[in-house]
Design an enzyme around this catalytic site. Structure first.
Site, PDB file in Angstrom:
ATOM      1  CG  HIS A 157      30.147  98.994  73.525  1.00  0.00           C
ATOM      2  ND1 HIS A 157      30.060 100.217  74.146  1.00  0.00           N
ATOM      3  CD2 HIS A 157      30.928  99.181  72.429  1.00  0.00           C
ATOM      4  CE1 HIS A 157      30.753 101.120  73.460  1.00  0.00           C
ATOM      5  NE2 HIS A 157      31.286 100.523  72.405  1.00  0.00           N
ATOM      6  CB  CYS A 250      30.186 102.123  80.313  1.00  0.00           C
ATOM      7  SG  CYS A 250      29.108 100.984  79.468  1.00  0.00           S
TER       8      CYS A 250
HETATM    9  N1  ARG Z   1      26.989 106.788  74.717  1.00  0.00           N
HETATM   10  C1  ARG Z   1      28.103 105.898  74.676  1.00  0.00           C
HETATM   11  C2  ARG Z   1      28.193 105.264  73.304  1.00  0.00           C
HETATM   12  O1  ARG Z   1      27.174 104.961  72.733  1.00  0.00           O
HETATM   13  C3  ARG Z   1      28.003 104.867  75.744  1.00  0.00           C
HETATM   14  C4  ARG Z   1      29.215 103.987  75.859  1.00  0.00           C
HETATM   15  C5  ARG Z   1      29.097 103.007  76.945  1.00  0.00           C
HETATM   16  N2  ARG Z   1      30.293 102.287  77.143  1.00  0.00           N
HETATM   17  C6  ARG Z   1      30.421 100.955  77.183  1.00  0.00           C
HETATM   18  N3  ARG Z   1      31.563 100.472  77.512  1.00  0.00           N
HETATM   19  N4  ARG Z   1      29.434 100.168  76.837  1.00  0.00           N
HETATM   20  O2  ARG Z   1      29.256 105.065  72.767  1.00  0.00           O
END
Ligand code: ARG
Length: 259
Positions: A157, A250
């Site tokens: 991300h 996150c």
């Molecule tokens: N386990 C989640 C995923 O892989 C983690 C998300 C983390 N969020 C973020 N904004 N980077 O989607």
């Protein structure tokens, strides 16, 4: 924010997640409660959405959408495991005092891949959010959206590799294509460059309110870099949530003002 009442790691959709190693939910809850209390102690109002059983990643509220002023774009998740979070966050957004809430037609993971920097929106792609979603956001918010491409699955991300700091950014160049690095360097010649060690503990996954920067307490160089620029870093321990590949940012969907 979404309290991690149903947090767990029993599937793996990013390299941080190991579905075979247990998580300590009570510890995750305690760490999250501390994050929330820290935001509140520094003058921030926190709204919450109820977590839902069967949605262990719902704690990562940043992924639920993008809110700027009176407009909100809700998420459409890339992975089936998180798909039901889209409608859940959409319902929550619809209950807020927002004039326009748009359910995305293209795949976007909210502030996971969208970062508001001044009047611009920086947008990541490569693992989750699509380029078509960048254009959808550009139309909906009527602001320039700059597309950036991510290349390292650990930084799946945008918010794992880039942190907005007012009108500039901090970022980790190896997470991006050479073209995206050139673009970021041209737009933000004063950008703060994160070290490997800080990127590897998701040090860039922080929230800056203009003065305080809330980030993992595991970052080593970033706090001094931030202090040099006049910011006050506030370290938080979210080790249990890191097992799902997330940190401070996150867990936090910001309600951005329109100006
Ligand atoms: N386990 C989640 C995923 O892989 C983690 C998300 C983390 N969020 C973020 N904004 N980077 O989607």
């Amino acid at each position: 924010m979404c309290r991690p009442d149903h947090f767990d790691v029993y599937y793996a959709i990013n390299p941080w997640m190991d579905a075979t190693s247990p998580v300590d939910r009570d510890l995750a809850l305690a760490q999250w409660d501390t994050l929330r209390a820290t935001f509140e102690r520094h003058g921030h109002r926190v709204e919450t959405i109820a977590g839902e059983p069967g949605l262990p990643d719902m704690v990562f509220a940043a992924n639920g959408g993008l809110v700027i002023g009176e407009r909100a774009l809700s998420a459409r998740f890339a992975n089936a495991e998180r798909a039901a979070e889209g409608p859940a966050y959409h319902r929550w957004l619809t209950d807020q005092r927002l004039t326009r809430v748009h359910a995305a037609t293209e795949t976007n993971e909210g502030e996971g891949d969208f970062a508001v920097v001044g009047n611009r929106i920086l947008a990541g792609s490569g693992f989750r959010t699509s380029h078509a979603a960048h254009r959808e956001a550009e139309k909906f918010f009527d602001r320039p959206v700059i597309s950036l491409d991510l290349v390292d699955p650990r930084f799946y991300h945008l918010d794992t590799a880039l942190m907005p700091l007012g009108d500039t950014i901090a970022f980790y160049p190896p997470a991006f294509t050479p073209d995206s690095i050139r673009l970021l360097t041209a737009l933000y010649p004063d950008a703060l460059i994160a070290t490997d060690a800080d990127a590897n503990v998701l040090g860039l996954n922080g929230v800056c309110d203009g003065y305080h920067v809330f980030l993992t307490g595991r970052a080593t160089t970033l706090p001094a870099q931030l202090r040099d620029r006049g910011y006050l870093p506030i370290g938080i321990d979210l080790a249990e949530l890191l097992k799902a590949g997330g940190s401070v940012k996150c867990c936090t969907m910001e309600l951005h003002p329109a100006h």
